[in-house]
Scaffold this active site. Structure first.
Site, short mmCIF file in Angstrom:
data_model
loop_
_atom_site.label_atom_id
_atom_site.label_comp_id
_atom_site.label_asym_id
_atom_site.label_seq_id
_atom_site.Cartn_x
_atom_site.Cartn_y
_atom_site.Cartn_z
N GLU A 18 -5.13 11.56 -1.96
CA GLU A 18 -5.02 10.39 -2.85
C GLU A 18 -4.87 10.82 -4.30
O GLU A 18 -4.09 10.22 -5.05
CB GLU A 18 -6.24 9.46 -2.70
CG GLU A 18 -6.42 8.84 -1.32
CD GLU A 18 -5.38 7.76 -0.97
OE1 GLU A 18 -4.51 7.46 -1.81
OE2 GLU A 18 -5.45 7.24 0.16
N ARG A 24 -1.36 9.91 -6.32
CA ARG A 24 -1.49 8.90 -7.38
C ARG A 24 -1.57 9.55 -8.76
O ARG A 24 -0.83 9.17 -9.68
CB ARG A 24 -2.73 8.03 -7.14
CG ARG A 24 -2.64 7.29 -5.81
CD ARG A 24 -3.79 6.33 -5.60
NE ARG A 24 -3.90 6.00 -4.18
CZ ARG A 24 -4.20 4.79 -3.70
NH1 ARG A 24 -4.44 3.79 -4.52
NH2 ARG A 24 -4.30 4.58 -2.40
N ASP A 26 2.37 9.29 8.77
CA ASP A 26 3.52 8.80 7.98
C ASP A 26 4.17 9.73 6.96
O ASP A 26 5.28 10.23 7.16
CB ASP A 26 3.18 7.44 7.31
CG ASP A 26 1.84 7.39 6.56
OD1 ASP A 26 1.24 8.45 6.35
OD2 ASP A 26 1.42 6.28 6.18
N GLU A 65 5.35 -1.02 1.82
CA GLU A 65 6.29 -0.34 2.73
C GLU A 65 7.49 -1.18 3.14
O GLU A 65 8.61 -0.66 3.30
CB GLU A 65 5.56 0.16 3.98
CG GLU A 65 4.58 1.31 3.73
CD GLU A 65 3.26 0.89 3.10
OE1 GLU A 65 2.95 -0.34 3.13
OE2 GLU A 65 2.54 1.76 2.57
N THR A 112 5.39 9.71 -2.29
CA THR A 112 4.97 8.65 -1.36
C THR A 112 4.24 7.51 -2.06
O THR A 112 3.97 6.48 -1.45
CB THR A 112 4.13 9.22 -0.21
OG1 THR A 112 4.07 8.25 0.85
CG2 THR A 112 2.73 9.59 -0.66
#
Ligand code: DMJ
Length: 425
Positions: free
Chosen positions: A52, A56, A185, A319, A405
């Protein structure tokens, strides 16, 4: 106090920097930059998720640097990258999921199969770490992620599929669960984008991506009796006919990868992307709020509908809109803008609250029950992809940029880029 661990503060600000820049919100960008200069602090006693923080914070800072050229963002990105390095101190070099950035002690999620690290977490560092080496001149970041590849390529894969769990001490797979949604994913996404970001020189990433897609098609992709294509979950050879909202990103991924598909399969990959987009649009259209549930099933007579109460929420995820944006750029079929606009109207109607936007507890209900959370990815991804869907194709064109992503754009590293950064703008 020294024994209570906190968090890195400012996720929403850092995640939103590039969105502000792209939307030409100059005042807000300047304010956010000043906040970063004065307050963004990594010298805290915090146990963080390596994944994360990477997607980010590192991703957000890298994009802010490449877009604005402001040195503070480069400096902070490299500083944070260095803080993450102790996560790789495992017998295999597969990083821990969690890291205390003060002590440098790592561990895995207590719920993960047999002490395993998670495929979508350790497999989603590649793009950012390659750029950290590029911008710092320090090869260590790229070496860490190339080693992850090496470990994966030494392992046998069940039916050519990558399980979601890998033990960083033994180097062996945990449970044979395979998903193109949560836990799997973005690993697949980063194989394709590593190849694209390398100016199509990373042949290993390319090979791994197209072989994985082949195995996914054979073992996970199915068509419902009423003709909706979906991606199921694989549990040791048995299919669970459930598709997560997270899985809907794959429509855009198949579209983006279509151009490089081997054996004249370009048209087939575009078609696959279009079918996933259609299925995911159906999952939105079949709710009362016209916003999609967290997961939907193809089971017991239902198609593209959530059947369990705890799968009916929508937390402002990007998404489906992400897939509309890719498919729009690749096909210019106006339906993708129509579908995107439906989502805009639903967000305004059901998620807009005083001070921002909120998630919804049940998208099948006629009355909003707000969860009172605005996820940072709403600003970095959902709004950015909507903005790009309604912009011209030459705003962040695919020939020069790949999106991490968390939707943070990173420039493609052209072969002759080594010492000049200007041509990446
Ligand atoms: C984001 O943090 C990223 O897109 C990640 O890859 C998956 N989950 C959220 C958005 O839903």
């Amino acid at each position: 106090s020294s024994c209570i661990s906190g968090n890195i503060q400012g996720a929403t600000i850092v995640d939103a920097l590039d969105t502000l820049y792209i939307m030409e919100m100059k005042e807000e960008f300047k304010e956010a930059k000043e906040w970063v200069e004065k307050n963004l602090d990594f010298n805290v006693n915090a146990e963080i998720s390596v994944f994360e923080v990477n997607i980010r914070f590192v991703g957000g800072l890298l994009s802010a640097y490449y877009l604005s050229g402001e040195e503070v963002f480069r400096k902070k990105a490299v500083e944070l990258g260095e803080k993450l390095l102790p996560a790789f101190n495992t017998p295999t070099g597969i990083p821990w999921a969690l890291l205390n950035i003060k002590s440098g002690i790592g561990r895995n999620w207590p719920w993960a199969s047999g002490g395993s690290s998670i495929l979508a977490e350790f497999g989603t560092l590649h793009l950012e770490f390659v750029h950290l080496s590029h911008l710092s001149g320090n090869p260590v970041f790229a070496e860490k992620v190339m080693n992850i590849r090496k470990v994966l390529n030494r392992l046998d894969k069940p039916e050519g599929l990558y399980p979601n769990y890998l033990n960083p001490s033994s180097g062996q797979w945990g449970q044979h669960h395979v998903s193109i949604g949560g836990l799997g994913d973005s690993f697949y996404e980063y194989l394709l984008k590593a190849w694209l970001m390398s100016d199509k020189t990373d042949e290993e990433g390319k090979k791994m991506y197209y072989e994985a897609v082949q195995a996914i098609e054979t073992h996970l992709i199915r068509k419902s009796s009423r003709g909706l294509t979906y991606i199921a979950e694989w549990k040791g050879g048995l299919l669970e006919h459930k598709m997560g909202h997270l899985t809907c990103f794959a429509g855009g991924m198949f579209g983006l990868g279509a151009d490089g598909a081997p054996n004249d399969k370009t048209g087939h990959h575009i078609e696959l992307g279009a079918e996933i987009a259609r299925t995911c649009h159906e999952s939105y259209d079949r709710t009362s709020m016209k916003l999609g549930p967290e997961a939907f099933r193809f089971d017991g007579g239902v198609e593209a509908i959530a059947t369990r109460q705890n799968e009916k929420y929508y937390i402002l995820r990007p998404e489906v809109i992400e897939t509309y944006m890719y498919m729009w750029r690749l096909t210019h079929d106006p339906k993708y803008r129509q579908w995107g606009w439906e989502a805009v109207e639903a967000l305004e109607k059901h998620c807009r609250v005083d001070g921002g936007y909120s998630g919804i507890r049940d998208v099948y209900n006629n009355h909003e029950s707000h969860d009172d959370v605005q996820q940072s990815f709403f600003l970095s991804e959902t709004l950015k992809y909507l903005y790009l869907l309604f912009s011209e194709d030459d705003l962040l064109p695919f020939e020069h940029w790949v999106f991490n992503t968390e939707a943070h754009p990173l420039p493609i590293l052209h072969k002759d880029d080594g010492n000049k950064e200007e041509n990446q703008k």
